[in-house]
Write a protein that holds these residues in place. Structure first.
Motif, PDB file in Angstrom:
ATOM      1  N   ASN A   1       0.831  -1.200   0.000  1.00 12.54           N
ATOM      2  CA  ASN A   1       0.000   0.000   0.000  1.00 12.54           C
ATOM      3  C   ASN A   1       0.870   1.256   0.000  1.00 12.54           C
ATOM      4  O   ASN A   1       0.552   2.250  -0.654  1.00 12.54           O
ATOM      5  N   ALA A   2       1.970   1.197   0.754  1.00 15.11           N
ATOM      6  CA  ALA A   2       2.906   2.319   0.769  1.00 15.11           C
ATOM      7  C   ALA A   2       3.576   2.474  -0.595  1.00 15.11           C
ATOM      8  O   ALA A   2       3.787   3.595  -1.077  1.00 15.11           O
ATOM      9  N   VAL A   3       3.892   1.342  -1.214  1.00 15.31           N
ATOM     10  CA  VAL A   3       4.484   1.373  -2.562  1.00 15.31           C
ATOM     11  C   VAL A   3       3.505   2.015  -3.540  1.00 15.31           C
ATOM     12  O   VAL A   3       3.893   2.803  -4.408  1.00 15.31           O
ATOM     13  N   GLU A   4       2.228   1.682  -3.397  1.00 15.66           N
ATOM     14  CA  GLU A   4       1.203   2.233  -4.286  1.00 15.66           C
ATOM     15  C   GLU A   4       1.096   3.753  -4.104  1.00 15.66           C
ATOM     16  O   GLU A   4       0.907   4.489  -5.085  1.00 15.66           O
ATOM     17  N   LEU A   5       1.211   4.219  -2.873  1.00 21.22           N
ATOM     18  CA  LEU A   5       1.211   5.662  -2.619  1.00 21.22           C
ATOM     19  C   LEU A   5       2.383   6.325  -3.335  1.00 21.22           C
ATOM     20  O   LEU A   5       2.236   7.372  -3.970  1.00 21.22           O
ATOM     21  N   TYR A   6       3.541   5.708  -3.225  1.00 23.17           N
ATOM     22  CA  TYR A   6       4.743   6.247  -3.869  1.00 23.17           C
ATOM     23  C   TYR A   6       4.560   6.298  -5.389  1.00 23.17           C
ATOM     24  O   TYR A   6       4.855   7.312  -6.032  1.00 23.17           O
ATOM     25  N   LYS A   7       4.060   5.196  -5.966  1.00 23.58           N
ATOM     26  CA  LYS A   7       3.852   5.149  -7.419  1.00 23.58           C
ATOM     27  C   LYS A   7       2.846   6.212  -7.866  1.00 23.58           C
ATOM     28  O   LYS A   7       3.012   6.842  -8.914  1.00 23.58           O
ATOM     29  N   THR A   8       1.801   6.380  -7.069  1.00 23.43           N
ATOM     30  CA  THR A   8       0.777   7.372  -7.409  1.00 23.43           C
ATOM     31  C   THR A   8       1.367   8.778  -7.408  1.00 23.43           C
ATOM     32  O   THR A   8       1.111   9.575  -8.320  1.00 23.43           O
ATOM     33  N   ALA A   9       2.152   9.079  -6.371  1.00 26.48           N
ATOM     34  CA  ALA A   9       2.780  10.401  -6.279  1.00 26.48           C
ATOM     35  C   ALA A   9       3.711  10.649  -7.467  1.00 26.48           C
ATOM     36  O   ALA A   9       3.710  11.746  -8.051  1.00 26.48           O
ATOM     37  N   LYS A  10       4.484   9.652  -7.818  1.00 26.55           N
ATOM     38  CA  LYS A  10       5.417   9.798  -8.948  1.00 26.55           C
ATOM     39  C   LYS A  10       4.662  10.001 -10.260  1.00 26.55           C
ATOM     40  O   LYS A  10       5.057  10.813 -11.104  1.00 26.55           O
ATOM     41  N   LYS A  11       3.572   9.261 -10.431  1.00 31.98           N
ATOM     42  CA  LYS A  11       2.782   9.376 -11.655  1.00 31.98           C
ATOM     43  C   LYS A  11       2.151  10.755 -11.763  1.00 31.98           C
ATOM     44  O   LYS A  11       2.137  11.367 -12.854  1.00 31.98           O
ATOM     45  N   LEU A  12       1.636  11.259 -10.665  1.00 31.97           N
ATOM     46  CA  LEU A  12       0.995  12.576 -10.682  1.00 31.97           C
ATOM     47  C   LEU A  12       2.006  13.677 -11.001  1.00 31.97           C
ATOM     48  O   LEU A  12       1.688  14.641 -11.697  1.00 31.97           O
ATOM     49  N   GLN A  13       3.213  13.534 -10.505  1.00 35.04           N
ATOM     50  CA  GLN A  13       4.268  14.478 -10.869  1.00 35.04           C
ATOM     51  C   GLN A  13       4.591  14.374 -12.357  1.00 35.04           C
ATOM     52  O   GLN A  13       4.743  15.387 -13.048  1.00 35.04           O
ATOM     53  N   GLU A  14       4.642  13.152 -12.848  1.00 37.75           N
ATOM     54  CA  GLU A  14       4.985  12.907 -14.258  1.00 37.75           C
ATOM     55  C   GLU A  14       3.966  13.534 -15.213  1.00 37.75           C
ATOM     56  O   GLU A  14       4.333  14.078 -16.258  1.00 37.75           O
ATOM     57  N   ILE A  15       2.674  13.487 -14.850  1.00 34.39           N
ATOM     58  CA  ILE A  15       1.649  13.995 -15.771  1.00 34.39           C
ATOM     59  C   ILE A  15       1.431  15.498 -15.639  1.00 34.39           C
ATOM     60  O   ILE A  15       0.626  16.069 -16.365  1.00 34.39           O
ATOM     61  N   GLY A  16       2.120  16.131 -14.662  1.00 31.93           N
ATOM     62  CA  GLY A  16       2.087  17.592 -14.651  1.00 31.93           C
ATOM     63  C   GLY A  16       1.629  18.287 -13.390  1.00 31.93           C
ATOM     64  O   GLY A  16       1.579  19.522 -13.365  1.00 31.93           O
ATOM     65  N   CYS A  17       1.274  17.549 -12.333  1.00 26.90           N
ATOM     66  CA  CYS A  17       0.867  18.206 -11.087  1.00 26.90           C
ATOM     67  C   CYS A  17       2.030  19.010 -10.526  1.00 26.90           C
ATOM     68  O   CYS A  17       3.176  18.539 -10.520  1.00 26.90           O
ATOM     69  N   TRP A  18       1.758  20.193 -10.057  1.00 28.00           N
ATOM     70  CA  TRP A  18       2.825  21.046  -9.539  1.00 28.00           C
ATOM     71  C   TRP A  18       3.062  20.846  -8.039  1.00 28.00           C
ATOM     72  O   TRP A  18       4.074  21.281  -7.491  1.00 28.00           O
ATOM     73  N   SER A  19       2.133  20.128  -7.380  1.00 32.16           N
ATOM     74  CA  SER A  19       2.256  19.866  -5.950  1.00 32.16           C
ATOM     75  C   SER A  19       1.308  18.731  -5.592  1.00 32.16           C
ATOM     76  O   SER A  19       0.412  18.386  -6.376  1.00 32.16           O
ATOM     77  N   THR A  20       1.499  18.172  -4.394  1.00 32.33           N
ATOM     78  CA  THR A  20       0.568  17.137  -3.946  1.00 32.33           C
ATOM     79  C   THR A  20       0.422  17.168  -2.434  1.00 32.33           C
ATOM     80  O   THR A  20       1.380  17.433  -1.703  1.00 32.33           O
ATOM     81  N   VAL A  21      -0.799  16.939  -1.977  1.00 37.26           N
ATOM     82  CA  VAL A  21      -1.099  16.823  -0.554  1.00 37.26           C
ATOM     83  C   VAL A  21      -0.972  15.360  -0.154  1.00 37.26           C
ATOM     84  O   VAL A  21      -1.450  14.477  -0.862  1.00 37.26           O
ATOM     85  N   LEU A  22      -0.333  15.124   0.989  1.00 39.64           N
ATOM     86  CA  LEU A  22      -0.237  13.781   1.555  1.00 39.64           C
ATOM     87  C   LEU A  22      -0.997  13.792   2.878  1.00 39.64           C
ATOM     88  O   LEU A  22      -0.587  14.456   3.828  1.00 39.64           O
TER      89      LEU A  22
END
Length: 332
Positions: free
Chosen positions: A207-228
């Motif tokens: 589940n932690a790995v999935e969080l990491y992958k999601t964060a990386k993907k969102l950065q890749e597609i153009g998000c300028w920031s993310t809330v955790l």
């Protein structure tokens, strides 16, 4: 004959002169008027610069003109118009109940306040994009057009493996130039599918790995920031260290790039016995309000308020006497 020529010449020159005047007026209007200039507000570049300097970012929610003035006067970096207002201000039992039109009303109220520099981030409430990407883009446009102070949208995103639709929606927004702040971990709009308001990524390493992958993907597609939100400290720190965009934590420890709290939680604006573990309560305004209102009620009943000469307005004796005479004379 000469007078006719003179008159024609005068009319011709007057017409030309009017044309020049109108032309200059038009040039002046379009070149120097423009939209009303707003007070300086942080841009995404300003926030990124602070992030690159390693200075923690401060973010607080606001739901109306008054609360926005508090956040701005405190010189906070970011102001979030969160859909949490459904529960903290409007009496709904869940953020999923909040109608989009009602949310827009509060966005406009917040944005009318221009007392400070906070960059305004606006949530996309539940139901504003789930029916389809085209509907979501249309609603995103409407939200951004409510005020020039709305700088970014925030979208709650589920785990990458389970929520490919929202990831695609965010990708479509970013590709169209919308500044998007993602929100992962505990996403209140999806609390039911997550089994409630629980910490994410703390039981199963995958589940932690999935969080990491999601964060990386969102950065890749153009998000300028993310809330955790509600992510173990170590996991949030690890993710933050491997991203090149700011992370804003809420219940994610001090290893993130910044922090966000709900205003009503941190200031005790309502009688809440059980606050989330990650909230630091800086004040208890509701206690002060209750005490003040009780005192007001007692003062009114004891005729201590209003106090004559302090809270009242005067009238000259002769004016008052004449007023009474008129009433009595006319038997009104």
């Amino acid at each position: 004959m000469n007078s006719m020529i003179f008159t024609r010449s005068l009319l011709s020159n007057t017409s030309t002169l009017r044309g020049i005047v109108w032309k200059r007026a038009a040039i002046r209007f379009y070149s120097s008027q423009g939209p009303k200039k707003l007070p300086p507000q942080y841009s995404i570049l300003d926030i990124k610069k602070k992030y690159s300097q390693g200075i923690p970012l401060s973010m607080v929610t606001a739901y109306d003109y008054i609360s926005a003035s508090w956040v701005n006067k405190a010189q906070c970096d970011l102001l979030l118009i969160g859909d949490s207002l459904a529960m903290t201000s409007l009496g709904y039992s869940s953020t999923t109940e909040l109608p989009l039109d009602e949310f827009k009303y509060h966005v406009k109220s917040v944005c009318r306040n221009q007392d400070g520099p906070a960059l305004v981030v606006c949530d996309m409430p539940f139901g504003s994009f789930e029916a389809g990407i085209s509907q979501g883009i249309s609603n995103a446009i409407d939200l951004m057009k409510l005020s020039p102070r709305v700088t970014s949208l925030k979208v709650e995103v589920g785990p990458l493996a389970q929520d490919q639709y929202t990831v695609e929606f965010v990708k479509q927004l970013c590709s169209r130039g919308f500044p998007v702040m993602a929100h992962i971990g505990l996403t209140p709009q999806r609390a039911n599918s997550l089994g409630g308001f629980k910490v994410q990524g703390n039981k199963d390493p995958m589940n932690a790995v999935e969080l990491y992958k999601t964060a990386k993907k969102l950065q890749e597609i153009g998000c300028w920031s993310t809330v955790l939100e509600a992510v173990p400290h170590k996991v949030a720190t690890y993710i933050t260290q491997r991203l090149s965009i700011p992370t804003i934590g809420i219940g994610a420890g001090d290893g993130t790039s910044g922090q966000v709290l709900v205003l009503s939680d941190m200031l005790g604006l309502q009688p809440t016995e059980h606050l989330p573990k990650f909230v630091k309560k800086y004040d208890s305004i509701v206690d002060q309000v209750n005490t003040s209102l009780e005192q007001y009620k007692n003062d009114v009943e004891a005729r201590k308020f209003p106090e004559t000469g302090v809270h009242t307005f005067k009238i000259k004796d002769d004016v008052y006497d004449e007023f009474v005479q008129i009433i009595e004379k006319e038997n009104l």
